[in-house]
Design an enzyme around this catalytic site. Sequence first.
Site, PDB file in Angstrom:
ATOM      1  N   LYS A 160       2.760 -17.616 -86.990  1.00  0.00           N
ATOM      2  CA  LYS A 160       3.289 -18.156 -85.741  1.00  0.00           C
ATOM      3  C   LYS A 160       2.217 -18.095 -84.653  1.00  0.00           C
ATOM      4  O   LYS A 160       1.453 -17.133 -84.582  1.00  0.00           O
ATOM      5  CB  LYS A 160       4.509 -17.324 -85.347  1.00  0.00           C
ATOM      6  CG  LYS A 160       5.286 -17.788 -84.140  1.00  0.00           C
ATOM      7  CD  LYS A 160       6.455 -16.839 -83.919  1.00  0.00           C
ATOM      8  CE  LYS A 160       7.378 -17.286 -82.791  1.00  0.00           C
ATOM      9  NZ  LYS A 160       8.511 -16.340 -82.635  1.00  0.00           N
ATOM     10  N   SER A 237      12.659 -18.946 -82.594  1.00  0.00           N
ATOM     11  CA  SER A 237      11.464 -19.583 -82.075  1.00  0.00           C
ATOM     12  C   SER A 237      10.343 -19.729 -83.100  1.00  0.00           C
ATOM     13  O   SER A 237       9.348 -20.402 -82.829  1.00  0.00           O
ATOM     14  CB  SER A 237      10.945 -18.819 -80.854  1.00  0.00           C
ATOM     15  OG  SER A 237      10.574 -17.493 -81.215  1.00  0.00           O
ATOM     16  N   GLY A 258      12.903 -11.683 -81.737  1.00  0.00           N
ATOM     17  CA  GLY A 258      13.448 -10.929 -80.605  1.00  0.00           C
ATOM     18  C   GLY A 258      14.918 -11.199 -80.383  1.00  0.00           C
ATOM     19  O   GLY A 258      15.605 -10.428 -79.721  1.00  0.00           O
ATOM     20  N   GLY A 259      15.396 -12.330 -80.922  1.00  0.00           N
ATOM     21  CA  GLY A 259      16.808 -12.673 -80.801  1.00  0.00           C
ATOM     22  C   GLY A 259      17.235 -13.554 -81.968  1.00  0.00           C
ATOM     23  O   GLY A 259      18.051 -14.452 -81.821  1.00  0.00           O
ATOM     24  N   GLY A 260      16.614 -13.293 -83.136  1.00  0.00           N
ATOM     25  CA  GLY A 260      16.891 -14.104 -84.324  1.00  0.00           C
ATOM     26  C   GLY A 260      15.772 -15.066 -84.657  1.00  0.00           C
ATOM     27  O   GLY A 260      15.940 -15.962 -85.491  1.00  0.00           O
ATOM     28  N   SER A 261      14.607 -14.900 -84.050  1.00  0.00           N
ATOM     29  CA  SER A 261      13.553 -15.918 -84.131  1.00  0.00           C
ATOM     30  C   SER A 261      12.883 -16.072 -85.485  1.00  0.00           C
ATOM     31  O   SER A 261      12.195 -17.052 -85.726  1.00  0.00           O
ATOM     32  CB  SER A 261      12.484 -15.661 -83.065  1.00  0.00           C
ATOM     33  OG  SER A 261      12.993 -15.942 -81.783  1.00  0.00           O
TER      34      SER A 261
END
Length: 554
Positions: A160, A237, A258-261
Amino acid sequence: MVLGQSGWKGCVEAFGQILLLPLLLRLNNFSLMRSLDIHEDPTFIPEVAAEVTEDKSETKSTLDIIKQLIDTRPDSASHGFSFKGIKDYLDCYRSGKLTPSQVAKNIIAVLEDCDKSTPPLRAIVQWDQEQIMLMAEASTARYRNKCTLSYLDGIPVCLKEEFKVVPYYHRVGTVYLGTEPETEDATVAKKLREAGAVIIGVSNMHELGTGTTGCNPNRYHKIPRNPYKPNHFTGGSSSGSAAAVAAGLCPVAIGTDGGGSVRIPAAFCGVVGLKGTFGRISSHGSLPLSYSTVSVGPICTSVADAAIVYSILAEPDPLYPYGLKQPKATLSDMCAPDLKGLKLGVDWTFFKACDAEILSVCEKAVEYLQNLGASVVEVSLPEMEEVKIAHAICILSEMRDFLQPDFNKHFQEMNLETRASLALGSQFTALDYITANRQRTRSMRFLREIFTTVNCILTPAIASTAPRIHESDLLTGSSNISFTMRSMRFMQLGNFTGIPGLVIPIGYSTAGLPIGFQVMAKWWDEAVLLRIGLKLEQFRCQTKKPTIHYDILA
């Protein structure tokens, strides 16, 4: 009266501050923390001490288990279409059918082709032919001399764009960061090189990790396409990472979560995604967007491949302050013949808050695991609405804090969604942030209690399948806070408390979009996730070939 550009900007900002942001706070229940009276001390970092366990000398070593995984995986030709994984690459290299150099040339040809297609895939946003060939030729020499470095030697991987990777620009999905090529690798990039992997480039991502669709219309990135349905989003993301794996560009990609990325794009693109325990894999060298919620993990074609990558990357890093006291990463019991003795926790009220089509498949997957000898135990996940809001407050506040100079200096260069998310983060107070972290203490205590009765927690991966890309999204981006919160519904608990989670593809919607399933475990127990995931892969009777797919080994 005629307003100049700065005057209009002032009016728009005033409208947002006075009307729009307070409305978003109310509609999404973001003021919930202000009505709570929580007495626990706040937990600002979800670090958990490793449990002291007896050393089982009879337990197989990790290398023995990996060898077993590679030796026993079914031959890909016997089940119709299947993704090419690490085993397939190793078989080609060891037999002499192909060399890493030949594979690298195939990948370069595909990278040239996939962004000329209509629509362009946009999975890998930076790559360098010379760099790819240098790594591949070094690997080819090692195979020739029978001195390979690891099971990842010669395996194509991408990282990434959030990670620093020499010699690429560390843009993190923006147009303004990374103005000079990187001269130092992030820890995960360094470890992949040391393992002999061939880094084929850096992958697309949602700008600054601020959303879950992967929609990034700026000039350097554009919108990556879901290989199963190119007119649908990949999820974010770590959008390009999942698209690259699903499209066959590489069997392994690295993302941050961080929130499902990691898990959201893996689920939307029909591949496997592992979020390690907070601190398990070093995030040194990635942009520290949210220091208390982000974990690093692989996106792969299979659970076996995720286990191989995890075993190589998971260890303490002196350059990364979290996870220094972690226990040794193992794959214990991963190849057990059944799931006897395991207790699988399900909060059915929470579990069922998803689309009917997804629920139907996920309920059958639970039954399948039960038939393998596991017992299903009903559990209650308390205060999940509070978890949802507290996680959002933590991640947005930390991102706004870190990106405050960027918000002031590069506001006009950011996507509209990024501006909105960071502006929303400015609405939270210090009291909101402290209360959210008091909630984290409570939620981690609840989980400790739950994990004394069960080995893991089961949920659907996402409440819906990948959303459609609209024409307007290509130009202005997409901003839908209600969708963002819904797509993170089953993800936030893991990020907020630091527990690990694994997403496995288990089927398809009637529209042909992938459906995923999630397993979460207690801190540092990734091994049980991989054990369950390996069995759950067999639940899906058929793997459908993505619309966009390249066979690099052909």
